[in-house]
Design a protein around this motif. Structure first.
Motif, PDB file in Angstrom:
ATOM      1  N   GLY A 153       1.108  -1.583  -0.014  1.00  0.00           N
ATOM      2  CA  GLY A 153       0.302  -0.298   0.479  1.00  0.00           C
ATOM      3  C   GLY A 153       0.730   1.348  -0.197  1.00  0.00           C
ATOM      4  O   GLY A 153       0.344   2.131   0.376  1.00  0.00           O
ATOM      5  N   TYR A 154       2.158   1.380  -0.320  1.00  0.00           N
ATOM      6  CA  TYR A 154       3.248   2.299  -0.033  1.00  0.00           C
ATOM      7  C   TYR A 154       3.544   2.490  -1.346  1.00  0.00           C
ATOM      8  O   TYR A 154       4.287   1.711  -2.215  1.00  0.00           O
ATOM      9  N   ARG A 155       4.589   3.659  -1.640  1.00  0.00           N
ATOM     10  CA  ARG A 155       5.272   3.972  -3.027  1.00  0.00           C
ATOM     11  C   ARG A 155       6.340   4.769  -1.721  1.00  0.00           C
ATOM     12  O   ARG A 155       5.986   6.016  -1.447  1.00  0.00           O
ATOM     13  N   SER A 156       7.539   4.121  -1.708  1.00  0.00           N
ATOM     14  CA  SER A 156       8.553   4.896  -1.128  1.00  0.00           C
ATOM     15  C   SER A 156       9.644   6.294  -2.386  1.00  0.00           C
ATOM     16  O   SER A 156       9.781   6.208  -2.764  1.00  0.00           O
ATOM     17  N   ASP A 157       9.188   7.235  -0.775  1.00  0.00           N
ATOM     18  CA  ASP A 157      10.366   8.468  -1.668  1.00  0.00           C
ATOM     19  C   ASP A 157      12.030   8.238  -1.255  1.00  0.00           C
ATOM     20  O   ASP A 157      12.894   9.127  -1.526  1.00  0.00           O
ATOM     21  N   PHE A 158      12.207   7.760  -0.255  1.00  0.00           N
ATOM     22  CA  PHE A 158      13.899   6.965   0.422  1.00  0.00           C
ATOM     23  C   PHE A 158      14.270   6.362  -1.233  1.00  0.00           C
ATOM     24  O   PHE A 158      13.876   5.660  -2.111  1.00  0.00           O
ATOM     25  N   ARG A 159      15.947   7.133  -0.800  1.00  0.00           N
ATOM     26  CA  ARG A 159      16.602   6.408  -1.517  1.00  0.00           C
ATOM     27  C   ARG A 159      17.228   4.698  -0.907  1.00  0.00           C
ATOM     28  O   ARG A 159      17.669   4.677   0.198  1.00  0.00           O
ATOM     29  N   ARG A 160      17.584   3.566  -2.286  1.00  0.00           N
ATOM     30  CA  ARG A 160      18.021   2.440  -1.065  1.00  0.00           C
ATOM     31  C   ARG A 160      18.893   2.803  -1.715  1.00  0.00           C
ATOM     32  O   ARG A 160      19.997   1.593  -2.266  1.00  0.00           O
ATOM     33  N   ASP A 161      20.640   3.215  -0.861  1.00  0.00           N
ATOM     34  CA  ASP A 161      21.670   3.577  -0.435  1.00  0.00           C
ATOM     35  C   ASP A 161      22.266   2.825   0.647  1.00  0.00           C
ATOM     36  O   ASP A 161      23.574   2.939   0.773  1.00  0.00           O
ATOM     37  N   MET A 162      21.448   2.043   1.050  1.00  0.00           N
ATOM     38  CA  MET A 162      21.940   1.419   2.408  1.00  0.00           C
ATOM     39  C   MET A 162      22.233  -0.145   2.228  1.00  0.00           C
ATOM     40  O   MET A 162      21.177  -0.726   2.481  1.00  0.00           O
ATOM     41  N   SER A 163      23.869  -0.637   2.149  1.00  0.00           N
ATOM     42  CA  SER A 163      24.299  -1.769   2.552  1.00  0.00           C
ATOM     43  C   SER A 163      24.021  -2.579   3.310  1.00  0.00           C
ATOM     44  O   SER A 163      23.492  -1.595   4.326  1.00  0.00           O
ATOM     45  N   LEU A 164      23.852  -3.765   3.387  1.00  0.00           N
ATOM     46  CA  LEU A 164      24.127  -4.313   4.528  1.00  0.00           C
ATOM     47  C   LEU A 164      24.665  -4.429   5.528  1.00  0.00           C
ATOM     48  O   LEU A 164      24.422  -4.111   6.589  1.00  0.00           O
ATOM     49  N   TRP A 165      25.863  -3.823   5.427  1.00  0.00           N
ATOM     50  CA  TRP A 165      26.859  -3.447   5.968  1.00  0.00           C
ATOM     51  C   TRP A 165      27.037  -2.439   7.027  1.00  0.00           C
ATOM     52  O   TRP A 165      27.090  -1.977   8.351  1.00  0.00           O
ATOM     53  N   ALA A 166      25.839  -0.677   6.131  1.00  0.00           N
ATOM     54  CA  ALA A 166      25.338   0.141   6.609  1.00  0.00           C
ATOM     55  C   ALA A 166      24.580  -0.106   7.425  1.00  0.00           C
ATOM     56  O   ALA A 166      25.035   0.715   8.613  1.00  0.00           O
ATOM     57  N   ASN A 167      23.695  -1.006   7.247  1.00  0.00           N
ATOM     58  CA  ASN A 167      22.179  -1.106   8.071  1.00  0.00           C
ATOM     59  C   ASN A 167      23.023  -1.959   9.280  1.00  0.00           C
ATOM     60  O   ASN A 167      22.374  -1.470  10.409  1.00  0.00           O
ATOM     61  N   PHE A 168      23.579  -2.821   9.622  1.00  0.00           N
ATOM     62  CA  PHE A 168      24.036  -3.699  10.177  1.00  0.00           C
ATOM     63  C   PHE A 168      24.621  -2.582  10.846  1.00  0.00           C
ATOM     64  O   PHE A 168      24.518  -2.078  12.662  1.00  0.00           O
ATOM     65  N   SER A 169      26.059  -2.052  10.993  1.00  0.00           N
ATOM     66  CA  SER A 169      26.299  -0.299  11.636  1.00  0.00           C
ATOM     67  C   SER A 169      25.068   0.265  12.394  1.00  0.00           C
ATOM     68  O   SER A 169      25.873   0.859  13.815  1.00  0.00           O
ATOM     69  N   LEU A 170      23.918   0.922  12.113  1.00  0.00           N
ATOM     70  CA  LEU A 170      23.795   1.418  12.674  1.00  0.00           C
ATOM     71  C   LEU A 170      22.503   1.025  13.665  1.00  0.00           C
ATOM     72  O   LEU A 170      22.947   1.295  14.631  1.00  0.00           O
ATOM     73  N   GLY A 171      22.546  -0.549  12.887  1.00  0.00           N
ATOM     74  CA  GLY A 171      21.823  -1.210  14.699  1.00  0.00           C
ATOM     75  C   GLY A 171      22.767  -1.340  16.030  1.00  0.00           C
ATOM     76  O   GLY A 171      22.680  -1.019  16.497  1.00  0.00           O
ATOM     77  N   PHE A 172      24.057  -1.107  15.272  1.00  0.00           N
ATOM     78  CA  PHE A 172      25.523  -1.697  16.309  1.00  0.00           C
ATOM     79  C   PHE A 172      25.570  -0.519  16.935  1.00  0.00           C
ATOM     80  O   PHE A 172      26.083  -0.616  18.501  1.00  0.00           O
ATOM     81  N   THR A 173      25.904   0.673  16.637  1.00  0.00           N
ATOM     82  CA  THR A 173      25.743   2.193  16.987  1.00  0.00           C
ATOM     83  C   THR A 173      24.590   2.111  17.472  1.00  0.00           C
ATOM     84  O   THR A 173      24.852   2.621  18.934  1.00  0.00           O
ATOM     85  N   TYR A 174      24.012   1.876  17.503  1.00  0.00           N
ATOM     86  CA  TYR A 174      22.964   2.195  18.284  1.00  0.00           C
ATOM     87  C   TYR A 174      23.016   1.617  19.482  1.00  0.00           C
ATOM     88  O   TYR A 174      22.649   2.274  21.069  1.00  0.00           O
TER      89      TYR A 174
END
Length: 500
Positions: free
Chosen positions: A28-49
């Motif tokens: 039900g959605y169309r996103s305006d975000f850019r899918r620029d986040m790699s697996l490692w960047a996504n993991f790093s986001l969780g790790f730094t949080y």
């Protein structure tokens, strides 16, 4: 656990891009975000949080004074419990990879009312946690630059951390991912270097002390002291959900985000335990910490082991960790607010759901994730007790938000929901879900349990009262204003129609 492996190569990347958009549109959605986040960047986001350095350095002195060196085992116990929660979240986000995390998950699993309250609790908790992390960085900034520690200095440093984090977040998904990777690399290398050096040069005890309560406990029972000290583990193991908050910014999220969540628990848990273990073995006198003679054993150990210059380097690593943690929390909060507003579930939803095509972020949602924490920080100028009372809800609120999703998932599963994403637990789904709920409720009870019989009753029940206040306020708003009634977005569709 089942991870279905996608086709590799450039053509596979194109297919993933198309399938990601198609899956989002089917939800039900169309996103305006850019899918620029790699697996490692996504993991790093969780790790730094999750931030092992922030978590351990903040509560190490309290945990050691409360339960002695054996408190380190709470990190392993809580780690297993939170892994169960991460596995449940992995199944949900794989099927519903939507920005905002717990709010849209609760919406699809249960319905609009449950989602509104879940989002409310989690949003307040995130905003308060941002303030607590920024405020907690103040003393380390003072030590690094030789400033006179004071409330004013701490406030100024906290506001500076918030401004820097906001500036980076305004750079968009790519800037956020790069900053998260830099933060992860700095923190993990710093944790390994500091821990390794302490084990090599400042080890004062053998591993046998890890089974020693050092005389803590009362009435011949150690359990109460251990549970109280277990707050160091409870405070440590969250952040993995941030991987799902940015689901619309990750290619192939149904596979990558569940994996990033598990990696956050594994790597973050190892780093936290390693740092805690090295600090425990480096503390020369447990009695001094327990008696209160040494109120800051972390600073004592670091100054002894590294000297003035080395301590400055360690403090710099700690500050990067605090900044990265605040940055990740801000990103998670802004995506939650945006997702909430996109479904018209907030006042001024039109404003908060606006998306900047130039910055590729929801700027007004990000402003909220800056201004509200700044106001909480400034409240300490009026009363440090006021800030403490506000911040006391932070961790409890995160866990409440988690368990509202875990409960919604268990209910949906019992009513016929079968996870249909790229990551599933198969026949283990129901027992893992049930155990995750049991663990989460136990952790919440442990956090809220009164442990200061000599204090005024309102201080003794401060955490519980703050939780009741936030949930109660949310219920009042929900019942009187009916904010969920304006939303026409899909809800409760995880449960098959015939069983509703």
């Amino acid at each position: 656990m089942v991870d279905r492996v996608p086709t590799r190569g450039a053509a596979a990347g194109d297919r993933h891009s198309a399938s990601d958009a198609a899956q989002l549109e089917s939800l039900g959605y169309r996103s305006d975000f850019r899918r620029d986040m790699s697996l490692w960047a996504n993991f790093s986001l969780g790790f730094t949080y999750l931030s092992p350095v922030v978590g351990i350095y903040t509560l190490f002195g309290f945990a050691l004074a409360t339960a002695g060196p054996a408190m380190v085992w709470s990190l392993l116990i809580v780690g297993v419990g939170q892994l169960l929660v991460a596995l449940v979240f992995g199944e949900v986000v794989s099927q519903y990879p939507l920005a905002g995390g717990v709010y849209p998950w609760a919406r699809r699993l249960w319905g609009r009312r449950w989602a509104w309250l879940t989002g409310w609790v989690y949003m307040i908790a995130l905003l308060v946690t941002i303030a607590s992390v920024a405020y907690g960085s103040g003393p380390y900034v003072s030590m690094l630059f030789g400033l006179e520690p004071s409330t004013g200095t701490t406030i100024a440093c906290a506001l500076l951390v918030l401004l820097v984090a906001t500036a980076i977040n305004l750079g968009g998904t790519r800037a956020l991912g790069i900053a998260a990777i830099i933060g992860f690399s700095t923190e993990i290398l710093g944790a390994l270097a500091v821990g390794g050096w302490l084990l090599l040069t400042e080890r004062h005890h053998g591993l046998g002390v890890l089974l020693d309560g050092a005389g803590t406990g009362s009435g011949g029972s150690y359990l109460g002291a251990f549970l109280a000290a277990g707050l160091i583990g409870i405070f440590q193991y969250y952040g993995f959900e941030a991987c799902g908050d940015v689901a619309e910014e990750v290619p192939n999220p149904g596979k990558r985000i569940p994996k990033a969540m598990r990696m956050t628990i594994y790597v973050g848990g190892f780093a936290a335990t390693f740092v805690c273990l090295s600090l425990v073995l480096a503390v020369p006198d447990f009695g001094a910490v327990i008696s209160g003679a040494d109120t800051d054993p972390v600073s004592t150990v670091l100054s002894t082991a590294f000297g003035p210059l080395g301590s400055k380097v360690v403090l710099l690593v700690v500050l990067v960790s605090f900044l990265s943690c605040a940055l990740s929390l801000q990103a998670a909060a802004s995506r939650l607010i945006y997702s909430y507003a996109r479904d018209r579930m907030l006042p001024a939803s039109r404003l908060f759901s606006r998306f900047s095509a130039r910055l590729h972020v929801p700027p007004y949602a990000l402003v909220v994730a800056t201004v509200v924490p700044a106001l909480v920080v400034l409240a300490s100028r009026i009363s440090e007790d006021a800030t403490e009372r506000i911040v006391s809800f932070a961790v409890l609120g995160i866990y409440l938000g988690f368990q509202m999703v875990v409960l919604a998932a268990l209910r949906a599963r019992l009513k016929g929901w079968t996870p249909a994403g790229q990551f599933t637990l198969g026949r283990w789904g129901l027992p893992v879900n049930a155990l995750a709920l049991v663990y989460g409720v136990a952790a919440i009870v442990n956090m809220a349990w009164p442990r200061s019989p000599d204090a005024p009753w309102y201080d003794n029940y401060l955490t519980l009262l703050s939780g009741c206040l936030v949930v109660g306020a949310g219920l009042i708003v929900m019942i009187t204003a009916r904010p969920y009634g304006r939303s026409q977005a899909p809800a409760g569709d995880a449960v098959p129609e015939r069983t509703k």
